[in-house]
Design a protein around this motif. Structure first.
Motif, mmCIF file in Angstrom:
data_model
loop_
_atom_site.group_PDB
_atom_site.id
_atom_site.type_symbol
_atom_site.label_atom_id
_atom_site.label_comp_id
_atom_site.label_asym_id
_atom_site.label_seq_id
_atom_site.Cartn_x
_atom_site.Cartn_y
_atom_site.Cartn_z
ATOM 1 N N ASN A 69 -36.462 64.796 24.927
ATOM 2 C CA ASN A 69 -37.913 64.581 24.970
ATOM 3 C C ASN A 69 -38.601 65.696 25.728
ATOM 4 O O ASN A 69 -38.067 66.212 26.708
ATOM 5 C CB ASN A 69 -38.243 63.263 25.684
ATOM 6 C CG ASN A 69 -37.554 62.086 25.042
ATOM 7 O OD1 ASN A 69 -37.653 61.896 23.844
ATOM 8 N ND2 ASN A 69 -36.837 61.311 25.836
ATOM 9 N N ALA A 70 -39.798 66.024 25.271
ATOM 10 C CA ALA A 70 -40.636 66.989 25.986
ATOM 11 C C ALA A 70 -42.048 66.422 26.027
ATOM 12 O O ALA A 70 -42.577 65.991 25.011
ATOM 13 C CB ALA A 70 -40.628 68.336 25.288
ATOM 14 N N THR A 71 -42.645 66.421 27.206
ATOM 15 C CA THR A 71 -44.023 65.993 27.382
ATOM 16 C C THR A 71 -44.765 67.116 28.081
ATOM 17 O O THR A 71 -44.300 67.640 29.097
ATOM 18 C CB THR A 71 -44.110 64.704 28.225
ATOM 19 O OG1 THR A 71 -43.302 63.703 27.600
ATOM 20 C CG2 THR A 71 -45.535 64.206 28.319
ATOM 21 N N GLY A 97 -39.347 73.844 13.822
ATOM 22 C CA GLY A 97 -39.215 72.563 13.128
ATOM 23 C C GLY A 97 -39.519 71.362 14.008
ATOM 24 O O GLY A 97 -39.153 70.238 13.670
ATOM 25 N N ILE A 98 -40.196 71.576 15.133
ATOM 26 C CA ILE A 98 -40.520 70.485 16.063
ATOM 27 C C ILE A 98 -42.026 70.264 16.035
ATOM 28 O O ILE A 98 -42.801 71.208 16.199
ATOM 29 C CB ILE A 98 -40.072 70.840 17.497
ATOM 30 C CG1 ILE A 98 -38.560 71.057 17.542
ATOM 31 C CG2 ILE A 98 -40.501 69.760 18.473
ATOM 32 C CD1 ILE A 98 -38.057 71.622 18.852
ATOM 33 N N THR A 99 -42.441 69.032 15.797
ATOM 34 C CA THR A 99 -43.866 68.700 15.822
ATOM 35 C C THR A 99 -44.108 67.593 16.835
ATOM 36 O O THR A 99 -43.204 66.816 17.154
ATOM 37 C CB THR A 99 -44.366 68.244 14.438
ATOM 38 O OG1 THR A 99 -43.593 67.121 14.024
ATOM 39 C CG2 THR A 99 -44.266 69.359 13.426
ATOM 40 N N SER A 100 -45.336 67.524 17.305
ATOM 41 C CA SER A 100 -45.678 66.502 18.294
ATOM 42 C C SER A 100 -45.901 65.171 17.598
ATOM 43 O O SER A 100 -46.191 65.122 16.403
ATOM 44 C CB SER A 100 -46.933 66.910 19.069
ATOM 45 O OG SER A 100 -48.032 66.991 18.199
ATOM 46 N N TYR A 101 -45.752 64.100 18.339
ATOM 47 C CA TYR A 101 -46.115 62.804 17.793
ATOM 48 C C TYR A 101 -47.355 62.310 18.505
ATOM 49 O O TYR A 101 -47.707 62.814 19.571
ATOM 50 C CB TYR A 101 -44.959 61.808 17.835
ATOM 51 C CG TYR A 101 -44.242 61.617 19.138
ATOM 52 C CD1 TYR A 101 -44.708 60.709 20.082
ATOM 53 C CD2 TYR A 101 -43.067 62.313 19.422
ATOM 54 C CE1 TYR A 101 -44.035 60.508 21.263
ATOM 55 C CE2 TYR A 101 -42.394 62.109 20.611
ATOM 56 C CZ TYR A 101 -42.878 61.206 21.514
ATOM 57 O OH TYR A 101 -42.209 61.012 22.687
ATOM 58 N N THR A 158 -49.289 65.755 25.458
ATOM 59 C CA THR A 158 -48.687 65.898 24.139
ATOM 60 C C THR A 158 -47.189 65.703 24.284
ATOM 61 O O THR A 158 -46.571 66.270 25.187
ATOM 62 C CB THR A 158 -48.972 67.304 23.555
ATOM 63 O OG1 THR A 158 -50.370 67.557 23.625
ATOM 64 C CG2 THR A 158 -48.518 67.412 22.127
ATOM 65 N N SER A 159 -46.611 64.900 23.397
ATOM 66 C CA SER A 159 -45.179 64.602 23.473
ATOM 67 C C SER A 159 -44.462 65.070 22.221
ATOM 68 O O SER A 159 -45.022 65.057 21.125
ATOM 69 C CB SER A 159 -44.964 63.106 23.668
ATOM 70 O OG SER A 159 -45.546 62.685 24.872
ATOM 71 N N TYR A 160 -43.200 65.459 22.398
ATOM 72 C CA TYR A 160 -42.371 65.967 21.309
ATOM 73 C C TYR A 160 -41.001 65.311 21.390
ATOM 74 O O TYR A 160 -40.494 65.035 22.471
ATOM 75 C CB TYR A 160 -42.162 67.483 21.434
ATOM 76 C CG TYR A 160 -43.424 68.283 21.507
ATOM 77 C CD1 TYR A 160 -44.005 68.815 20.371
ATOM 78 C CD2 TYR A 160 -44.028 68.529 22.741
ATOM 79 C CE1 TYR A 160 -45.166 69.560 20.437
ATOM 80 C CE2 TYR A 160 -45.196 69.274 22.817
ATOM 81 C CZ TYR A 160 -45.757 69.784 21.667
ATOM 82 O OH TYR A 160 -46.909 70.522 21.744
ATOM 83 N N SER A 161 -40.394 65.116 20.229
ATOM 84 C CA SER A 161 -39.001 64.707 20.173
ATOM 85 C C SER A 161 -38.193 65.938 19.806
ATOM 86 O O SER A 161 -38.522 66.641 18.841
ATOM 87 C CB SER A 161 -38.804 63.620 19.115
ATOM 88 O OG SER A 161 -37.421 63.358 18.956
ATOM 89 N N LEU A 162 -37.161 66.204 20.562
ATOM 90 C CA LEU A 162 -36.325 67.383 20.319
ATOM 91 C C LEU A 162 -35.102 67.034 19.473
ATOM 92 O O LEU A 162 -34.130 67.780 19.441
ATOM 93 C CB LEU A 162 -35.908 68.010 21.644
ATOM 94 C CG LEU A 162 -37.054 68.406 22.575
ATOM 95 C CD1 LEU A 162 -36.522 68.957 23.886
ATOM 96 C CD2 LEU A 162 -37.986 69.412 21.908
ATOM 97 N N GLY A 163 -35.157 65.889 18.800
ATOM 98 C CA GLY A 163 -34.066 65.458 17.926
ATOM 99 C C GLY A 163 -33.100 64.544 18.646
ATOM 100 O O GLY A 163 -33.166 64.352 19.857
ATOM 101 N N ALA A 205 -44.852 70.887 32.057
ATOM 102 C CA ALA A 205 -44.018 70.488 30.924
ATOM 103 C C ALA A 205 -42.806 69.772 31.498
ATOM 104 O O ALA A 205 -42.146 70.290 32.394
ATOM 105 C CB ALA A 205 -43.588 71.703 30.117
ATOM 106 N N LEU A 206 -42.550 68.574 31.002
ATOM 107 C CA LEU A 206 -41.429 67.773 31.480
ATOM 108 C C LEU A 206 -40.468 67.546 30.332
ATOM 109 O O LEU A 206 -40.834 66.954 29.319
ATOM 110 C CB LEU A 206 -41.922 66.440 32.036
ATOM 111 C CG LEU A 206 -40.858 65.478 32.523
ATOM 112 C CD1 LEU A 206 -40.104 66.067 33.716
ATOM 113 C CD2 LEU A 206 -41.479 64.148 32.905
#
Length: 186
Positions: A87-89, A61-65, A73-78, A101-102
């Motif tokens: 956050n994940a980058t 259920g996690i998508t990149s913005y 590529t960045s993601y919000s982990l909620g 991956a950070l």
């Protein structure tokens, strides 16, 4: 008398060296259950492609913005994240494989910070460099395939970096595309 003192010193040295080997044995026995490779979201990190990571995150259920930087590529982990990490980058090479991956976040809960450190220590064993005191500290785990994990959670600003020192690169097949060459010459 001198010979007796020398033999006592020699026996003490043998005894101490035996204790050293026992402690090395004990240390290796405690790491027996530790994973020998780094994992990110349940996927083996070494030679991980961005497309494979994206499909795994979509299933969670996690998508990149949108990112305007190539290879990032960045993601919000909620809002709660994973133990407060929100956050994940991900940085990829030109072949689409992940170099770094950070994961980061402001984790105000000491309990979450401790849990994160303890979770990594339980999964990968004692860190190769740095320290963890009750799950809090700066630590680095090194893996044979050329990946590292570095945790920094000494303050509220927590970061967890995964680095693939030698990410996979698309290689050429060695075959000549005759059709492409003929189109190029026309």
């Amino acid at each position: 008398m001198l010979e007796r003192k020398a033999s006592i010193v020699f026996i003490c040295l043998l005894f101490l060296s035996g204790l050293g080997s026992l402690s090395v044995y004990a240390a290796t026995q405690s790491v027996v259950g530790a994973s020998s490779y780094a994992e990110l979201f349940g996927l083996r990190f070494n030679d991980l492609s961005l497309s494979r990571l994206n499909s795994k995150l979509r299933s969670m259920g996690i998508t990149s913005y949108p990112s305007y930087k190539e290879g990032q590529t960045s993601y919000s982990l909620g809002t709660e994240g994973i133990l407060g990490v929100t956050n994940a980058t991900v940085f990829t090479n030109s072949s689409g494989y992940i170099q770094q991956a950070l994961l980061s976040g402001v984790v105000e809960s000491n309990e979450n910070r401790r849990s994160l450190g303890k979770l990594l220590e339980q999964k990968y064993g004692a860190p190769a460099a740095g320290y963890l005191s009750n799950g809090i500290g700066k630590a680095r785990w090194l893996f044979r395939e050329g990946t590292t994990i570095e945790l920094r959670n000494t303050t509220f600003d927590v970061s967890l970096a995964y680095v693939d020192e030698r990410p996979r690169v698309q290689s050429r097949s060695g075959k000549i595309d005759v059709e492409a060459l003929s189109r190029k010459n026309q």
